[in-house]
Design a protein around this motif. Structure first.
Motif, PDB file in Angstrom:
ATOM      1  N   ALA A   1       0.813  -1.214   0.000  1.00  0.00           N
ATOM      2  CA  ALA A   1       0.000   0.000   0.000  1.00  0.00           C
ATOM      3  C   ALA A   1       0.850   1.268   0.000  1.00  0.00           C
ATOM      4  CB  ALA A   1      -0.918  -0.008   1.217  1.00  0.00           C
ATOM      5  N   ARG A   2       2.152   1.116  -0.217  1.00  0.00           N
ATOM      6  CA  ARG A   2       3.097   2.256  -0.268  1.00  0.00           C
ATOM      7  C   ARG A   2       3.068   3.064   1.038  1.00  0.00           C
ATOM      8  NH1 ARG A   2       5.329   2.869  -5.192  1.00  0.00           N
ATOM      9  NH2 ARG A   2       4.346   1.815  -6.968  1.00  0.00           N
ATOM     10  N   LEU A   3       3.281   2.351   2.127  1.00  0.00           N
ATOM     11  CA  LEU A   3       3.299   2.983   3.437  1.00  0.00           C
ATOM     12  C   LEU A   3       4.280   4.148   3.494  1.00  0.00           C
ATOM     13  CD1 LEU A   3       2.480   2.924   6.482  1.00  0.00           C
ATOM     14  CD2 LEU A   3       4.355   1.306   6.835  1.00  0.00           C
ATOM     15  N   GLU A   4       5.414   4.004   2.807  1.00  0.00           N
ATOM     16  CA  GLU A   4       6.451   5.038   2.891  1.00  0.00           C
ATOM     17  C   GLU A   4       6.000   6.374   2.301  1.00  0.00           C
ATOM     18  OE1 GLU A   4       7.018   2.952  -1.054  1.00  0.00           O
ATOM     19  OE2 GLU A   4       6.537   2.383   1.020  1.00  0.00           O
ATOM     20  N   ASN A   5       4.944   6.356   1.451  1.00  0.00           N
ATOM     21  CA  ASN A   5       4.448   7.594   0.844  1.00  0.00           C
ATOM     22  C   ASN A   5       3.305   8.225   1.632  1.00  0.00           C
ATOM     23  OD1 ASN A   5       6.250   7.287  -1.267  1.00  0.00           O
ATOM     24  ND2 ASN A   5       4.782   6.205  -2.575  1.00  0.00           N
ATOM     25  N   ALA A   6       2.806   7.528   2.633  1.00  0.00           N
ATOM     26  CA  ALA A   6       1.641   8.025   3.382  1.00  0.00           C
ATOM     27  C   ALA A   6       2.046   9.162   4.316  1.00  0.00           C
ATOM     28  CB  ALA A   6       0.995   6.893   4.180  1.00  0.00           C
ATOM     29  N   GLN A   7       1.192  10.181   4.351  1.00  0.00           N
ATOM     30  CA  GLN A   7       1.376  11.267   5.316  1.00  0.00           C
ATOM     31  C   GLN A   7       0.518  11.057   6.561  1.00  0.00           C
ATOM     32  OE1 GLN A   7       0.608  13.566   1.744  1.00  0.00           O
ATOM     33  NE2 GLN A   7       1.919  15.162   2.571  1.00  0.00           N
ATOM     34  N   VAL A   8      -0.545  10.280   6.388  1.00  0.00           N
ATOM     35  CA  VAL A   8      -1.419   9.931   7.515  1.00  0.00           C
ATOM     36  C   VAL A   8      -1.808   8.467   7.382  1.00  0.00           C
ATOM     37  CG1 VAL A   8      -3.644  10.329   8.645  1.00  0.00           C
ATOM     38  CG2 VAL A   8      -2.394  12.259   7.666  1.00  0.00           C
ATOM     39  N   VAL A   9      -1.759   7.729   8.484  1.00  0.00           N
ATOM     40  CA  VAL A   9      -2.335   6.384   8.548  1.00  0.00           C
ATOM     41  C   VAL A   9      -3.459   6.426   9.576  1.00  0.00           C
ATOM     42  CG1 VAL A   9      -1.986   3.999   9.285  1.00  0.00           C
ATOM     43  CG2 VAL A   9      -0.310   5.105   7.805  1.00  0.00           C
ATOM     44  N   ALA A  10      -4.669   6.083   9.123  1.00  0.00           N
ATOM     45  CA  ALA A  10      -5.839   6.034  10.006  1.00  0.00           C
ATOM     46  C   ALA A  10      -6.294   4.592  10.103  1.00  0.00           C
ATOM     47  CB  ALA A  10      -6.951   6.932   9.470  1.00  0.00           C
ATOM     48  N   ALA A  11      -6.037   3.960  11.240  1.00  0.00           N
ATOM     49  CA  ALA A  11      -6.375   2.551  11.445  1.00  0.00           C
ATOM     50  C   ALA A  11      -7.755   2.479  12.098  1.00  0.00           C
ATOM     51  CB  ALA A  11      -5.322   1.870  12.301  1.00  0.00           C
ATOM     52  N   MET A  12      -8.769   2.065  11.298  1.00  0.00           N
ATOM     53  CA  MET A  12     -10.167   2.172  11.705  1.00  0.00           C
ATOM     54  C   MET A  12     -10.877   0.827  11.769  1.00  0.00           C
ATOM     55  SD  MET A  12     -10.915   5.411  12.212  1.00  0.00           S
ATOM     56  CE  MET A  12      -9.286   5.756  12.902  1.00  0.00           C
TER      57      MET A  12
END
Length: 446
Positions: free
Chosen positions: A61-72
């Protein structure tokens, strides 16, 4: 902004829809195939099937490019582990949904950042807080606080015979001596209107008013309503929401909880010794009558089943209970609730999305909320010295026509702004904006 949402359940899906509207780039991870299909069909997003706390899936999911991770997801262990991995990978902002009340307790041994999340969201606590505000302001359909509670937004439905009807708003302001409030929106026939001075209020209108909290009792009297003194409440459903409400109000109000699960009833009775807990079917009218529903000042339906909550609330309305509040989570039901006579409705999904979005938005946004059935956002900005909004009086600023400045908090003084009002750095500015104008409003605070 690149946002990675973990979990495509009801909350994750609604969050994805909201953020997509705000032109964020959304990637979503979901374990269950049917929810992956639903999200793919309904969202403009990349949807990946897999476990949200597996590093390989997060890399996909290209975690390295994420500015926000929302674990819902509805599994807090997954949410916290995913947040911890994301933080370790260098994601600037991580948000985790939890269910265990210990995680949000002030004396909990671990801080949010030690759990791996910058922000911890507890949907049931958010919902309970909204219900408590509605109990304390019993004539309102909605209550939202801004500027640490120094400014309040009230939703009020106008009945036939209200003194406010069929008079231009500008004349109403003169009649009542330019009170410290502003009507910022009218919900009429499922349409949201941003009113002008010549507009008139009609029976059945749901109006949204930004007001000085000290002036609220007087404003309520202007509408022709009277706040009910609430001393006795019956809560249908002894889940976390009902327990949070009982804990918050139990010292000042007599509370009965009706719970269908025998084991949970015993647990609640032990945890809340000052609350009367009744084991029984909350849709059984004879049971409710036996337990004194007609003597209640308020009835709160907070089970996990929307249909049960709606039916029970309508029964309470039929029995003339002064204040009724229902938990309704199916988004498609929300626009219908006013048409069937429901008093006040809260949605766990929308309240959670509001809370998450508040942290995802720019740093100058301190409060952000939406209301079921209202095509607008209520946003609190903090003005800074370099912002365009501070350069000249409001009348000389090209403010979007689908937005309105409702109130300004200047130091400790609440101001209802006029054309010659000039926003100063550090002012807190409450704006109502329809979705299409949000981007243009945000540019004024840059």
């Amino acid at each position: 902004m690149n946002v990675l949402i973990i979990g495509a359940g009801d909350i994750g899906l609604q969050l994805g829809k909201r953020l997509s509207k705000d032109k964020h780039d959304i990637t979503m991870i979901e374990l269950k195939e049917d929810k992956v299909k639903r999200a793919s069909e309904q969202l403009d997003a990349i949807v990946i099937e897999g476990h949200g706390a597996h590093y390989g899936v997060l890399q996909q999911a290209r975690l390295e490019n994420a500015q926000v991770v929302a674990a819902m997801t509805d599994r807090e262990g997954v949410n916290l582990l995913a947040s911890k991995i994301a933080k370790k990978a260098g994601v600037p902002t991580t948000i985790a949904r939890v269910r265990n009340p210990e995680f949000i307790a002030p004396d909990f041994i671990l801080k949010p950042e030690e759990l791996g999340a910058d922000i911890i969201i507890h949907p049931e606590k958010e919902t309970a807080d909204a219900i408590v505000r509605l109990i304390r302001q019993s004539s309102a359909t909605h209550v939202i606080e801004f500027a640490e509670g120094k400014i309040q937004l009230l939703g009020v439905r106008l009945e036939r015979g209200s003194p406010l009807l069929r008079t231009p708003l500008i004349d109403l302001a003169r009649r009542y001596g330019d009170p410290p409030l502003r009507v910022v929106a009218i919900n009429r026939n499922q349409q949201t209107l941003i009113p002008k001075g010549e507009d008139r209020l009609l029976p059945g209108d749901q109006i949204f008013v930004i007001c000085d909290p000290d002036y609220i009792p007087k404003f309520i009297s202007y509408t022709g309503k009277a706040d009910t003194k609430i001393e006795d409440i019956m809560i249908l459903g002894g889940g976390l929401i009902g327990q949070f409400v009982a804990t918050c109000l139990g010292k000042e109000i007599n509370i009965k909880i009706v719970e269908s699960n025998a084991h949970r009833s015993e647990e609640i009775a032990e945890a809340l010794p000052g609350t009367l807990v009744i084991h029984g079917d909350g849709t059984d009218i004879d049971l409710l009558a036996t337990e004194g529903i007609v003597d209640m000042d308020a009835f709160i339906a907070a089970t996990g089943d929307d249909e049960t909550n709606i039916i029970a609330t309508l029964v309470a309305r039929h029995l003339k209970i002064p204040r009724t509040i229902a938990l309704v989570n199916k988004i498609e039901y929300l626009p219908l609730t006013p048409t069937i006579g429901m008093d006040a409705v809260v949605s766990k999904q929308l309240l959670t999305v509001n809370a998450v979005e508040r942290f995802i938005q720019h740093q100058q946004v301190t409060t952000l909320a939406s209301v079921p059935g209202v095509d607008a956002r209520f946003v609190e900005f903090v003005a800074e010295e370099h912002h365009k909004i501070t350069r000249k009086p409001l009348k000389n600023i090209q403010f979007p026509k689908n937005a309105i400045v409702g109130a300004v908090m200047h130091g400790d003084q609440m101001i209802i702004p006029r054309g010659d009002t000039q926003i100063a750095p550090e002012d807190k500015v409450v704006v109502l904006t329809q979705t299409e104008a949000l981007e243009d409003v945000e540019k004024l605070f840059q």
